[in-house]
Design a protein around this motif. Sequence first.
Motif, PDB file in Angstrom:
ATOM      1  N   UNK A  46     -51.395  40.924  32.811  1.00  0.00           N
ATOM      2  CA  UNK A  46     -52.660  41.495  33.301  1.00  0.00           C
ATOM      3  C   UNK A  46     -53.828  40.551  32.992  1.00  0.00           C
ATOM      4  N   UNK A  47     -53.811  39.960  31.800  1.00  0.00           N
ATOM      5  CA  UNK A  47     -54.873  39.013  31.432  1.00  0.00           C
ATOM      6  C   UNK A  47     -54.879  37.814  32.370  1.00  0.00           C
ATOM      7  N   UNK A  48     -53.685  37.293  32.669  1.00  0.00           N
ATOM      8  CA  UNK A  48     -53.593  36.134  33.565  1.00  0.00           C
ATOM      9  C   UNK A  48     -53.950  36.508  35.003  1.00  0.00           C
ATOM     10  N   UNK A  49     -53.586  37.701  35.432  1.00  0.00           N
ATOM     11  CA  UNK A  49     -53.929  38.138  36.788  1.00  0.00           C
ATOM     12  C   UNK A  49     -55.449  38.247  36.947  1.00  0.00           C
TER      13      UNK A  49
ATOM     14  N   UNK B 131     -64.548  47.097  10.171  1.00  0.00           N
ATOM     15  CA  UNK B 131     -64.504  46.618  11.553  1.00  0.00           C
ATOM     16  C   UNK B 131     -63.400  45.579  11.697  1.00  0.00           C
ATOM     17  N   UNK B 132     -62.727  45.628  12.824  1.00  0.00           N
ATOM     18  CA  UNK B 132     -61.678  44.651  13.090  1.00  0.00           C
ATOM     19  C   UNK B 132     -62.300  43.329  13.522  1.00  0.00           C
ATOM     20  N   UNK B 133     -61.730  42.246  13.033  1.00  0.00           N
ATOM     21  CA  UNK B 133     -62.122  40.910  13.470  1.00  0.00           C
ATOM     22  C   UNK B 133     -60.866  40.197  13.962  1.00  0.00           C
ATOM     23  N   UNK B 134     -61.065  39.248  14.818  1.00  0.00           N
ATOM     24  CA  UNK B 134     -59.931  38.522  15.384  1.00  0.00           C
ATOM     25  C   UNK B 134     -60.283  37.046  15.461  1.00  0.00           C
ATOM     26  N   UNK B 135     -59.291  36.230  15.194  1.00  0.00           N
ATOM     27  CA  UNK B 135     -59.451  34.794  15.398  1.00  0.00           C
ATOM     28  C   UNK B 135     -58.148  34.247  15.964  1.00  0.00           C
ATOM     29  N   UNK B 136     -58.276  33.173  16.707  1.00  0.00           N
ATOM     30  CA  UNK B 136     -57.121  32.524  17.323  1.00  0.00           C
ATOM     31  C   UNK B 136     -56.886  31.185  16.653  1.00  0.00           C
ATOM     32  N   UNK B 137     -55.615  30.769  16.586  1.00  0.00           N
ATOM     33  CA  UNK B 137     -55.333  29.473  15.968  1.00  0.00           C
ATOM     34  C   UNK B 137     -55.638  28.311  16.891  1.00  0.00           C
ATOM     35  N   UNK B 138     -55.756  28.575  18.199  1.00  0.00           N
ATOM     36  CA  UNK B 138     -56.182  27.569  19.170  1.00  0.00           C
ATOM     37  C   UNK B 138     -56.672  28.285  20.413  1.00  0.00           C
ATOM     38  N   UNK B 139     -57.198  27.523  21.337  1.00  0.00           N
ATOM     39  CA  UNK B 139     -57.782  28.083  22.551  1.00  0.00           C
ATOM     40  C   UNK B 139     -56.841  27.928  23.736  1.00  0.00           C
ATOM     41  N   UNK B 140     -56.970  28.844  24.658  1.00  0.00           N
ATOM     42  CA  UNK B 140     -56.237  28.754  25.925  1.00  0.00           C
ATOM     43  C   UNK B 140     -56.896  27.751  26.864  1.00  0.00           C
ATOM     44  N   UNK B 141     -58.121  27.374  26.533  1.00  0.00           N
ATOM     45  CA  UNK B 141     -58.903  26.514  27.411  1.00  0.00           C
ATOM     46  C   UNK B 141     -59.916  27.305  28.220  1.00  0.00           C
ATOM     47  N   UNK B 142     -59.872  28.628  28.095  1.00  0.00           N
ATOM     48  CA  UNK B 142     -60.810  29.485  28.819  1.00  0.00           C
ATOM     49  C   UNK B 142     -61.379  30.493  27.818  1.00  0.00           C
TER      50      UNK B 142
ATOM     51  N   UNK C 267     -50.314  30.669  21.442  1.00  0.00           N
ATOM     52  CA  UNK C 267     -51.467  31.026  20.608  1.00  0.00           C
ATOM     53  C   UNK C 267     -51.101  32.172  19.675  1.00  0.00           C
ATOM     54  N   UNK C 268     -51.549  32.056  18.440  1.00  0.00           N
ATOM     55  CA  UNK C 268     -51.402  33.148  17.480  1.00  0.00           C
ATOM     56  C   UNK C 268     -52.771  33.757  17.214  1.00  0.00           C
ATOM     57  N   UNK C 269     -52.813  35.076  17.188  1.00  0.00           N
ATOM     58  CA  UNK C 269     -54.054  35.789  16.891  1.00  0.00           C
ATOM     59  C   UNK C 269     -53.925  36.436  15.515  1.00  0.00           C
ATOM     60  N   UNK C 270     -54.986  36.358  14.747  1.00  0.00           N
ATOM     61  CA  UNK C 270     -55.027  36.986  13.436  1.00  0.00           C
ATOM     62  C   UNK C 270     -56.081  38.093  13.468  1.00  0.00           C
ATOM     63  N   UNK C 271     -55.672  39.302  13.084  1.00  0.00           N
ATOM     64  CA  UNK C 271     -56.572  40.448  13.078  1.00  0.00           C
ATOM     65  C   UNK C 271     -56.732  40.916  11.638  1.00  0.00           C
ATOM     66  N   UNK C 272     -57.985  41.121  11.248  1.00  0.00           N
ATOM     67  CA  UNK C 272     -58.299  41.592   9.897  1.00  0.00           C
ATOM     68  C   UNK C 272     -59.366  42.674  10.003  1.00  0.00           C
ATOM     69  N   UNK C 273     -59.575  43.356   8.900  1.00  0.00           N
ATOM     70  CA  UNK C 273     -60.696  44.294   8.803  1.00  0.00           C
ATOM     71  C   UNK C 273     -61.699  43.715   7.820  1.00  0.00           C
ATOM     72  N   UNK C 274     -62.974  43.802   8.195  1.00  0.00           N
ATOM     73  CA  UNK C 274     -63.999  43.327   7.275  1.00  0.00           C
ATOM     74  C   UNK C 274     -64.345  44.430   6.269  1.00  0.00           C
TER      75      UNK C 274
ATOM     76  N   UNK D 197     -61.333  35.582  24.496  1.00  0.00           N
ATOM     77  CA  UNK D 197     -61.968  36.841  24.068  1.00  0.00           C
ATOM     78  C   UNK D 197     -61.105  38.039  24.449  1.00  0.00           C
ATOM     79  N   UNK D 198     -60.567  38.021  25.664  1.00  0.00           N
ATOM     80  CA  UNK D 198     -59.708  39.130  26.097  1.00  0.00           C
ATOM     81  C   UNK D 198     -58.428  39.216  25.277  1.00  0.00           C
ATOM     82  N   UNK D 199     -57.885  38.060  24.915  1.00  0.00           N
ATOM     83  CA  UNK D 199     -56.681  38.054  24.086  1.00  0.00           C
ATOM     84  C   UNK D 199     -56.973  38.695  22.732  1.00  0.00           C
ATOM     85  N   UNK D 200     -58.107  38.372  22.145  1.00  0.00           N
ATOM     86  CA  UNK D 200     -58.481  38.990  20.873  1.00  0.00           C
ATOM     87  C   UNK D 200     -58.686  40.496  21.031  1.00  0.00           C
ATOM     88  N   UNK D 201     -59.391  40.905  22.068  1.00  0.00           N
ATOM     89  CA  UNK D 201     -59.607  42.336  22.292  1.00  0.00           C
ATOM     90  C   UNK D 201     -58.285  43.066  22.468  1.00  0.00           C
ATOM     91  N   UNK D 202     -57.372  42.450  23.195  1.00  0.00           N
ATOM     92  CA  UNK D 202     -56.056  43.054  23.422  1.00  0.00           C
ATOM     93  C   UNK D 202     -55.302  43.187  22.110  1.00  0.00           C
TER      94      UNK D 202
END
Length: 103
Positions: free
Chosen positions: A89-92, A43-54, A32-39, A59-64
């Motif tokens: 840590x995210x997977x644990x 404010x920071x925004x985040x989007x993922x190119x695909x989902x982990x399935x969870x 997965x690739x995460x894209x972080x931008x500022x609006x 959400x945690x991946x974006x926050x991280x």
Amino acid sequence: MTLSVLLLAAVQPSVASVDDEIVVIGRRLNSISAMVCKDEKGRFTCSLDKSSGNINLDKRLCKTTVRCVRDGAVGDNAIKSCVDAEKPKLLAKLRREMKRSRP
């Protein structure tokens, strides 16, 4: 009687262990690739190119990823290193949640 037991076994889905599922989700997470931008408001925004399935893991991946950028990671390699260090840590946390939710 034997036939009814066989039919019952045939309709029950096979239950993968939590650890097996975590391995699969971990592989997805690594792709997965995460894209972080500022609006406009800074404010920071985040989007993922695909989902982990969870959704919670997504959400945690974006926050991280946002946290890594806020903490000064600059450039793709620095951000990736920061996020990769947090993935175990995210997977644990996901593993604990999944084990709690299963009987």
